[in-house]
Design a protein around this motif. Sequence first.
Motif, PDB file in Angstrom:
ATOM      1  N   TYR A 133       0.915  -1.312  -0.013  1.00 32.71           N
ATOM      2  CA  TYR A 133       0.152  -0.079   0.109  1.00 32.71           C
ATOM      3  C   TYR A 133       1.005   1.233   0.039  1.00 32.71           C
ATOM      4  CZ  TYR A 133       0.650  -0.194   5.239  1.00 32.71           C
ATOM      5  OH  TYR A 133       1.092  -0.270   6.289  1.00 32.71           O
ATOM      6  N   ASP A 134       2.046   1.181   0.519  1.00 32.78           N
ATOM      7  CA  ASP A 134       3.076   2.405   0.451  1.00 32.78           C
ATOM      8  C   ASP A 134       3.430   2.477  -1.142  1.00 32.78           C
ATOM      9  OD1 ASP A 134       3.026   2.777   3.267  1.00 32.78           O
ATOM     10  OD2 ASP A 134       4.664   1.266   3.643  1.00 32.78           O
ATOM     11  N   LYS A 135       3.575   1.469  -1.753  1.00 35.31           N
ATOM     12  CA  LYS A 135       4.142   1.569  -2.814  1.00 35.31           C
ATOM     13  C   LYS A 135       3.162   2.276  -3.661  1.00 35.31           C
ATOM     14  CE  LYS A 135       7.179  -2.239  -2.803  1.00 35.31           C
ATOM     15  NZ  LYS A 135       7.596  -3.650  -3.221  1.00 35.31           N
ATOM     16  N   ARG A 136       1.670   1.813  -3.454  1.00 38.18           N
ATOM     17  CA  ARG A 136       0.658   2.578  -4.471  1.00 38.18           C
ATOM     18  C   ARG A 136       0.577   3.838  -3.961  1.00 38.18           C
ATOM     19  NH1 ARG A 136      -1.975  -2.752  -2.998  1.00 38.18           N
ATOM     20  NH2 ARG A 136      -2.658  -1.795  -1.492  1.00 38.18           N
ATOM     21  N   GLU A 137       0.691   4.461  -2.699  1.00 40.12           N
ATOM     22  CA  GLU A 137       0.836   5.826  -2.411  1.00 40.12           C
ATOM     23  C   GLU A 137       1.698   6.437  -3.347  1.00 40.12           C
ATOM     24  OE1 GLU A 137       1.120   6.420   1.732  1.00 40.12           O
ATOM     25  OE2 GLU A 137      -0.542   5.357   2.110  1.00 40.12           O
ATOM     26  N   SER A 138       3.000   5.882  -3.348  1.00 44.18           N
ATOM     27  CA  SER A 138       4.140   6.472  -3.967  1.00 44.18           C
ATOM     28  C   SER A 138       3.896   6.658  -5.667  1.00 44.18           C
ATOM     29  CB  SER A 138       5.377   5.733  -4.121  1.00 44.18           C
ATOM     30  OG  SER A 138       5.711   5.142  -2.928  1.00 44.18           O
ATOM     31  N   ILE A 139       3.124   5.672  -6.112  1.00 46.26           N
ATOM     32  CA  ILE A 139       2.715   5.746  -7.635  1.00 46.26           C
ATOM     33  C   ILE A 139       1.724   6.918  -7.636  1.00 46.26           C
ATOM     34  CG2 ILE A 139       1.619   4.432  -9.511  1.00 46.26           C
ATOM     35  CD1 ILE A 139       2.890   1.887  -8.172  1.00 46.26           C
TER      36      ILE A 139
END
Length: 159
Positions: A133-139
């Motif tokens: 979910y952190d990676k999705r936030e970065s994207i």
Amino acid sequence: MGKSSESSNRLVANNKKAYYDYFIEEKIEAGLVLHGTEVKSLRQGKCSIKESYIQIQNGEVFAINMNITPYEKGNIFNKDPLRPKKLLLHKNEISKLSGQIATKGYTLVPLQVYFKQGKVKIEIGLARGKKNYDKRESIAKRDQERQAQKELKSRNLRF
């Protein structure tokens, strides 16, 4: 009379994936112990740190799986491209890093390799892994910034 390229930092390899996979808490610059043909290969820009990681063994720091392509004209003097490369850090820096890795669940990742005043340096980051979910936030954040840049550019073209 030194060359102007030696006075500035010249980037050899960059690890963009590290910023995507990890939260970088702290950055540290370290020297690299290399042989002559490895330095010549680095000057040609033949290095990859995408699959590499940093490990502390017996009070010494090593870059594992850092790929420096063998120098074409190096023949018998070429070393194994994937051999562990020793990093040069002070003892207090090593003990601080090993303490943080042991207690807080951090890891060390190489961020970039560059030349600084004619010497090969590696920037390592004290990193904490991101969840999906952190990676999705970065994207999403990156997409928003890109969209804002696009709108700003289109507004400037109208005037």
